[in-house]
Design a protein around this motif. Sequence first.
Motif, PDB file in Angstrom:
ATOM      1  N   GLU A 172       0.834  -1.211   0.000  1.00 50.38           N
ATOM      2  CA  GLU A 172       0.000   0.000   0.000  1.00 50.38           C
ATOM      3  C   GLU A 172       0.865   1.255   0.000  1.00 50.38           C
ATOM      4  O   GLU A 172       0.593   2.208  -0.718  1.00 50.38           O
ATOM      5  N   PHE A 173       1.899   1.278   0.850  1.00 48.15           N
ATOM      6  CA  PHE A 173       2.790   2.429   0.977  1.00 48.15           C
ATOM      7  C   PHE A 173       1.969   3.708   1.159  1.00 48.15           C
ATOM      8  O   PHE A 173       2.105   4.682   0.430  1.00 48.15           O
ATOM      9  N   GLY A 174       1.107   3.687   2.180  1.00 48.64           N
ATOM     10  CA  GLY A 174       0.168   4.780   2.397  1.00 48.64           C
ATOM     11  C   GLY A 174       0.688   5.871   3.306  1.00 48.64           C
ATOM     12  O   GLY A 174       1.863   5.901   3.692  1.00 48.64           O
ATOM     13  N   ARG A 201      10.853   5.684  -8.928  1.00 52.90           N
ATOM     14  CA  ARG A 201       9.745   6.176  -9.755  1.00 52.90           C
ATOM     15  C   ARG A 201       8.397   5.957  -9.083  1.00 52.90           C
ATOM     16  O   ARG A 201       7.424   6.641  -9.392  1.00 52.90           O
ATOM     17  N   ARG A 202       8.339   4.983  -8.173  1.00 55.42           N
ATOM     18  CA  ARG A 202       7.068   4.662  -7.528  1.00 55.42           C
ATOM     19  C   ARG A 202       6.812   5.479  -6.263  1.00 55.42           C
ATOM     20  O   ARG A 202       5.731   5.399  -5.688  1.00 55.42           O
ATOM     21  N   THR A 203       7.803   6.223  -5.810  1.00 55.56           N
ATOM     22  CA  THR A 203       7.644   6.954  -4.552  1.00 55.56           C
ATOM     23  C   THR A 203       6.619   8.081  -4.704  1.00 55.56           C
ATOM     24  O   THR A 203       6.772   8.954  -5.555  1.00 55.56           O
ATOM     25  N   PRO A 204       5.554   8.091  -3.878  1.00 52.01           N
ATOM     26  CA  PRO A 204       4.548   9.157  -3.985  1.00 52.01           C
ATOM     27  C   PRO A 204       5.150  10.517  -3.624  1.00 52.01           C
ATOM     28  O   PRO A 204       5.936  10.615  -2.665  1.00 52.01           O
ATOM     29  N   THR A 249      13.292   0.535   1.931  1.00 53.11           N
ATOM     30  CA  THR A 249      11.942  -0.005   2.086  1.00 53.11           C
ATOM     31  C   THR A 249      11.880  -1.395   1.459  1.00 53.11           C
ATOM     32  O   THR A 249      12.465  -1.652   0.414  1.00 53.11           O
ATOM     33  N   GLY A 250      11.124  -2.287   2.121  1.00 50.40           N
ATOM     34  CA  GLY A 250      11.131  -3.692   1.741  1.00 50.40           C
ATOM     35  C   GLY A 250      10.205  -4.068   0.616  1.00 50.40           C
ATOM     36  O   GLY A 250       9.999  -5.260   0.368  1.00 50.40           O
ATOM     37  N   ASP A 251       9.644  -3.098  -0.107  1.00 54.93           N
ATOM     38  CA  ASP A 251       8.734  -3.409  -1.206  1.00 54.93           C
ATOM     39  C   ASP A 251       9.456  -3.796  -2.486  1.00 54.93           C
ATOM     40  O   ASP A 251       8.843  -4.288  -3.420  1.00 54.93           O
ATOM     41  N   SER A 252      10.787  -3.563  -2.548  1.00 52.67           N
ATOM     42  CA  SER A 252      11.538  -3.841  -3.767  1.00 52.67           C
ATOM     43  C   SER A 252      12.648  -4.852  -3.495  1.00 52.67           C
ATOM     44  O   SER A 252      13.597  -4.562  -2.767  1.00 52.67           O
ATOM     45  N   GLY A 273       1.141  -3.707   3.908  1.00 54.45           N
ATOM     46  CA  GLY A 273       0.878  -4.692   2.866  1.00 54.45           C
ATOM     47  C   GLY A 273       1.994  -5.703   2.798  1.00 54.45           C
ATOM     48  O   GLY A 273       2.646  -6.004   3.796  1.00 54.45           O
ATOM     49  N   GLY A 274       2.219  -6.244   1.612  1.00 54.49           N
ATOM     50  CA  GLY A 274       3.312  -7.185   1.444  1.00 54.49           C
ATOM     51  C   GLY A 274       2.877  -8.477   0.789  1.00 54.49           C
ATOM     52  O   GLY A 274       1.692  -8.700   0.504  1.00 54.49           O
ATOM     53  N   HIS A 275       3.851  -9.342   0.530  1.00 59.78           N
ATOM     54  CA  HIS A 275       3.618 -10.630  -0.129  1.00 59.78           C
ATOM     55  C   HIS A 275       4.527 -11.664   0.509  1.00 59.78           C
ATOM     56  O   HIS A 275       5.650 -11.349   0.917  1.00 59.78           O
ATOM     57  N   SER A 276       4.057 -12.900   0.586  1.00 58.06           N
ATOM     58  CA  SER A 276       4.824 -13.953   1.253  1.00 58.06           C
ATOM     59  C   SER A 276       6.197 -14.149   0.611  1.00 58.06           C
ATOM     60  O   SER A 276       7.183 -14.429   1.305  1.00 58.06           O
TER      61      SER A 276
END
Length: 335
Positions: A172-174, A201-204, A249-252, A273-276
């Motif tokens: 989500e990175f809200g 590029r994805r950073t809000p 950040t652990g999303d990448s 959020g996240g994924h296994s």
Amino acid sequence: MPMTSRIWMLGSGKMGHEANCNGIIAALGLQAETRPVRPRKIFDLLAPWGPIDWKDRPDQAGSCLAPPFPDIAIAAGRVTVPYLRYLKSASKGRTFTIFMQDPRTGTGAADVIWVPAHDRLRGENVIVTLTSPHPLRPKVLASSRANPDPRLSRLKGQRLAMILGGPSGDYEFGPQDHQALANIAASCLHKGYALMVTPSRRTPPDCLSVIRQSLAAAGATQETCFIWDGEGDNPYIPMLAMAEVIIVTGDSVNMVGEACASGRPVHVYQPSGGHSKTFGFVEALIKAGYVRPWRGEIENWTYEPLDSTGLIAARIAEFYRAHQERIQTQIRTGA
């Protein structure tokens, strides 16, 4: 690798995919020709199992597969799988094919396949490593340290790099993450660290804005803080090279793996959020001693810089030499 080998990179257009390919190409010591793969929507939807877009057949004007075919082709991304498969057939097996990440169609998708350890695909032609390949080899980082970016060298104190991702299908990175990262930045500044912050590029934009406000309130100056605003060269590599500490950040998966190439303490902040698979990837790095989860304090530890790229390239070179020997045998015997 023979320096005369011609190599194509079938580009999916996604930075993460092409970073994987470019890292391997550089490690092999080759110069690649990029062939962008841009199928029309129906063919995009059918990938990786469907055919290539008819407009890209080798005899069509402007085809990304226009001959002469290369000695080697490397690709990543779902849409490139049919193109790699087609190229293998059209070259009568002469082109050596490499696929980065799980092609979803099995081990027959290419002559050699690389996957990260958190993916399930295994086979005799499958190379498995903890982290992804990338261009941040030891020589690249050493060169950046020897020729420091002046925007960063002016900073006073221990340099801390904050590497920011952004929202994705799994993360989500809200606003709560924006504020948490801003609080982390201000806390580190108060403790005497000089902040180096770079977005992806994805950073809000809101995330950077909140971080800026927090650092300004904490008394940041040009000597204690640098936030890349998109102007000039991206200081991402210099930041990793010059940092004493890194928070990522652990999303990448790519960004976390690249941070481990630095040999510096890497703290991973997990956004909402996240994924296994991503969790499993970070957990494996934690167990191996490369990273630690962000617990509210900077920790210090040491490890050997993680250079998966060199390991992957060495194994690919072995596969390629075996492939070349088979081709030469076929030529001699007329098979």
